[in-house]
Motif scaffolding. Structure first.
Motif, PDB file in Angstrom:
ATOM      1  N   THR A 204       0.826  -1.206   0.000  1.00  0.00           N
ATOM      2  CA  THR A 204       0.000   0.000   0.000  1.00  0.00           C
ATOM      3  C   THR A 204       0.861   1.258   0.000  1.00  0.00           C
ATOM      4  O   THR A 204       0.347   2.358  -0.172  1.00  0.00           O
ATOM      5  N   GLY A 205       2.165   1.104   0.217  1.00  0.00           N
ATOM      6  CA  GLY A 205       3.022   2.281   0.375  1.00  0.00           C
ATOM      7  C   GLY A 205       2.897   2.916   1.732  1.00  0.00           C
ATOM      8  O   GLY A 205       3.309   4.063   1.943  1.00  0.00           O
ATOM      9  N   SER A 206       2.358   2.154   2.700  1.00  0.00           N
ATOM     10  CA  SER A 206       2.122   2.719   4.031  1.00  0.00           C
ATOM     11  C   SER A 206       3.400   3.060   4.769  1.00  0.00           C
ATOM     12  O   SER A 206       3.370   3.782   5.773  1.00  0.00           O
ATOM     13  N   TYR A 207       4.544   2.567   4.293  1.00  0.00           N
ATOM     14  CA  TYR A 207       5.804   2.920   4.939  1.00  0.00           C
ATOM     15  C   TYR A 207       6.061   4.420   4.884  1.00  0.00           C
ATOM     16  O   TYR A 207       6.813   4.957   5.695  1.00  0.00           O
ATOM     17  N   ALA A 221      14.915   2.015   4.895  1.00  0.00           N
ATOM     18  CA  ALA A 221      15.366   1.265   3.720  1.00  0.00           C
ATOM     19  C   ALA A 221      14.909  -0.185   3.779  1.00  0.00           C
ATOM     20  O   ALA A 221      14.346  -0.715   2.814  1.00  0.00           O
ATOM     21  N   TRP A 222      15.137  -0.861   4.921  1.00  0.00           N
ATOM     22  CA  TRP A 222      14.771  -2.280   4.974  1.00  0.00           C
ATOM     23  C   TRP A 222      13.257  -2.472   5.046  1.00  0.00           C
ATOM     24  O   TRP A 222      12.709  -3.382   4.403  1.00  0.00           O
ATOM     25  N   PHE A 223      12.568  -1.607   5.784  1.00  0.00           N
ATOM     26  CA  PHE A 223      11.130  -1.789   5.951  1.00  0.00           C
ATOM     27  C   PHE A 223      10.382  -1.494   4.650  1.00  0.00           C
ATOM     28  O   PHE A 223       9.468  -2.233   4.260  1.00  0.00           O
ATOM     29  N   GLY A 303       8.034   8.527   7.621  1.00  0.00           N
ATOM     30  CA  GLY A 303       8.735   7.858   6.541  1.00  0.00           C
ATOM     31  C   GLY A 303       9.181   8.797   5.446  1.00  0.00           C
ATOM     32  O   GLY A 303      10.269   8.624   4.872  1.00  0.00           O
ATOM     33  N   THR A 304       8.363   9.792   5.123  1.00  0.00           N
ATOM     34  CA  THR A 304       8.740  10.726   4.068  1.00  0.00           C
ATOM     35  C   THR A 304      10.000  11.501   4.441  1.00  0.00           C
ATOM     36  O   THR A 304      10.824  11.827   3.580  1.00  0.00           O
ATOM     37  N   VAL A 305      10.171  11.780   5.729  1.00  0.00           N
ATOM     38  CA  VAL A 305      11.369  12.484   6.195  1.00  0.00           C
ATOM     39  C   VAL A 305      12.562  11.537   6.231  1.00  0.00           C
ATOM     40  O   VAL A 305      13.677  11.886   5.816  1.00  0.00           O
ATOM     41  N   ALA A 306      12.328  10.309   6.728  1.00  0.00           N
ATOM     42  CA  ALA A 306      13.419   9.332   6.789  1.00  0.00           C
ATOM     43  C   ALA A 306      13.984   9.068   5.404  1.00  0.00           C
ATOM     44  O   ALA A 306      15.205   8.956   5.225  1.00  0.00           O
ATOM     45  N   ARG A 307      13.124   8.988   4.405  1.00  0.00           N
ATOM     46  CA  ARG A 307      13.592   8.749   3.038  1.00  0.00           C
ATOM     47  C   ARG A 307      14.415   9.934   2.541  1.00  0.00           C
ATOM     48  O   ARG A 307      15.392   9.760   1.794  1.00  0.00           O
ATOM     49  N   ALA A 308      14.039  11.137   2.932  1.00  0.00           N
ATOM     50  CA  ALA A 308      14.754  12.331   2.478  1.00  0.00           C
ATOM     51  C   ALA A 308      16.181  12.377   3.013  1.00  0.00           C
ATOM     52  O   ALA A 308      17.048  13.052   2.441  1.00  0.00           O
ATOM     53  N   TRP A 314      19.909   0.334  -3.443  1.00  0.00           N
ATOM     54  CA  TRP A 314      19.294  -1.003  -3.458  1.00  0.00           C
ATOM     55  C   TRP A 314      17.859  -0.951  -2.970  1.00  0.00           C
ATOM     56  O   TRP A 314      16.983  -1.659  -3.490  1.00  0.00           O
ATOM     57  N   SER A 315      17.588  -0.083  -1.987  1.00  0.00           N
ATOM     58  CA  SER A 315      16.226   0.044  -1.467  1.00  0.00           C
ATOM     59  C   SER A 315      15.315   0.733  -2.478  1.00  0.00           C
ATOM     60  O   SER A 315      14.160   0.340  -2.663  1.00  0.00           O
ATOM     61  N   ARG A 316      15.835   1.774  -3.149  1.00  0.00           N
ATOM     62  CA  ARG A 316      15.032   2.457  -4.169  1.00  0.00           C
ATOM     63  C   ARG A 316      14.619   1.494  -5.271  1.00  0.00           C
ATOM     64  O   ARG A 316      13.496   1.529  -5.757  1.00  0.00           O
ATOM     65  N   HIS A 317      15.534   0.614  -5.660  1.00  0.00           N
ATOM     66  CA  HIS A 317      15.238  -0.334  -6.738  1.00  0.00           C
ATOM     67  C   HIS A 317      14.161  -1.334  -6.315  1.00  0.00           C
ATOM     68  O   HIS A 317      13.403  -1.822  -7.159  1.00  0.00           O
ATOM     69  N   LEU A 318      14.087  -1.645  -5.020  1.00  0.00           N
ATOM     70  CA  LEU A 318      13.165  -2.672  -4.545  1.00  0.00           C
ATOM     71  C   LEU A 318      11.802  -2.128  -4.145  1.00  0.00           C
ATOM     72  O   LEU A 318      10.898  -2.907  -3.832  1.00  0.00           O
TER      73      LEU A 318
END
Length: 335
Positions: A204-207, A221-223, A303-308, A314-318
């Motif tokens: 769902t993209g809930s991460y 990244a892992w979650f 999550g939106t901040v953690a990604r920033a 490798w995580s982006r690809h998955l």
């Protein structure tokens, strides 16, 4: 893309929801939005509640475009008793009662136990146990009077098998599972079916809406990757259809995803071995930060901040499938 038609559902034996009133908590995005869409396609009168009015408006638009039906939206924080009381009164005035309750609202905190605080456990319990409990107790008298009803508790695999780095979430989900299973036993013979849903990871993209503590970017990244991979996660539309079918048929329990079913069975057969394996898996997850300030208990970020902060390649690809789902099912935008 339009959702399934009511006729198709009727062939599967799920016509119970036609002309019934259903409330879906956390219905503005992700699985809650999809369940609301499925119920609307069946001809149910659907009410969705969530904390964010803008998200609710977008969810209502999605359901209308996909099914041609409208849903009523209600701003409500299920962790606040006053909000729950006001919501129940509002629904009573508008619909005369609620035939089906889907307790779906949830929050996820990801990080090592050293980076969690009592406030996070209390918040998780308020949203995923106390909120559903209050709503259920408030709506139950009406269902008893009618001698009919459905209560669906969206719990989690984490409510049966506790995974590392998800302790506040798992603790609250364990409580929700106990409440749901006990409630079904209490209501046996009352005409009210209680279904406990134990999903594994769903796409769902809930991460994006989860919160991450410790080494934020590594935890994200892992979650995010795990919640996007087809072998580990389930298509959210399929999951929503499975939830609706189980509820309409009054099934006591449904476990979603192959991985979740395997974990539940293994834990039932060999609980000590399962916990040891989870311990080994936990050693592969990010360690707490060395910096005491960065590791402060409860110092988590969305999550939106953690990604920033920097998502590894490798995580982006998955996470391609997860990102597609996030955009489609109304998850928070990036920063």
């Amino acid at each position: 893309m339009a959702g399934p038609t009511a006729r198709a559902y009727a062939r599967r034996g799920t016509a119970w929801f036609r002309d019934r009133t259903a409330l879906v908590t956390g219905g503005s995005r992700g699985l809650g939005l999809l369940v609301a869409r499925e119920l609307a396609a069946l001809g149910a009168r659907v009410a969705v509640c969530a904390r964010d009015e803008a998200e609710l408006a977008r969810a209502a638009d999605t359901v209308r475009l996909d099914t041609g039906r409208t849903v009523s939206t209600h701003r409500c924080d299920v962790s606040r008793p006053d909000d729950v009381e006001a919501l129940v009164a509002e629904l009573g005035d508008r619909y005369g009662g609620v035939d089906a309750l889907v307790n779906n609202a949830g929050i996820i905190s990801v990080g090592p136990v050293e980076c969690t605080s009592p406030d996070q456990y209390e918040a998780a319990m308020d949203v995923m146990f106390a909120g559903p409990m209050r709503l259920t107790l408030a709506l139950l008298p009406g269902m008893r009077a009618r001698g009919d009803g459905r209560i669906v508790n969206i719990t989690s695999l984490g409510g049966r098998v506790a995974a590392p780095h998800l302790l506040p979430y798992s603790a609250a989900k364990f409580a929700a599972v106990g409440f749901s299973e006990g409630l079904r036993a209490e209501l046996a013979g009352a005409g009210i079916a209680v279904t406990t849903v134990l999903p594994g990871l769903m796409r769902t993209g809930s991460y994006r809406a989860a919160r991450f503590g410790g080494r934020h970017e590594r935890e994200f990244a892992w979650f995010a990757a795990a919640a996007s991979l087809p072998l580990l996660s389930m298509d959210a539309e399929r999951a929503a259809r499975a939830v609706v079918r189980a509820a309409a048929r009054g099934r006591p329990e449904v476990v979603l995803t192959v991985a979740a079913k395997a974990a539940v069975r293994m834990h039932g057969l060999a609980p000590a071995t399962t916990v040891r394996m989870l311990g080994l898996a936990g050693r592969l997850l990010p360690a707490p930060p060395d910096d005491d300030t960065a590791a402060a208990a409860g110092a988590d970020v969305p999550g939106t901040v953690a990604r920033a902060f920097g998502q590894p390649a490798w995580s982006r690809h998955l996470t391609g499938l997860g990102e597609q789902a996030a955009r489609r099912w109304n998850e928070p935008h990036g920063v």
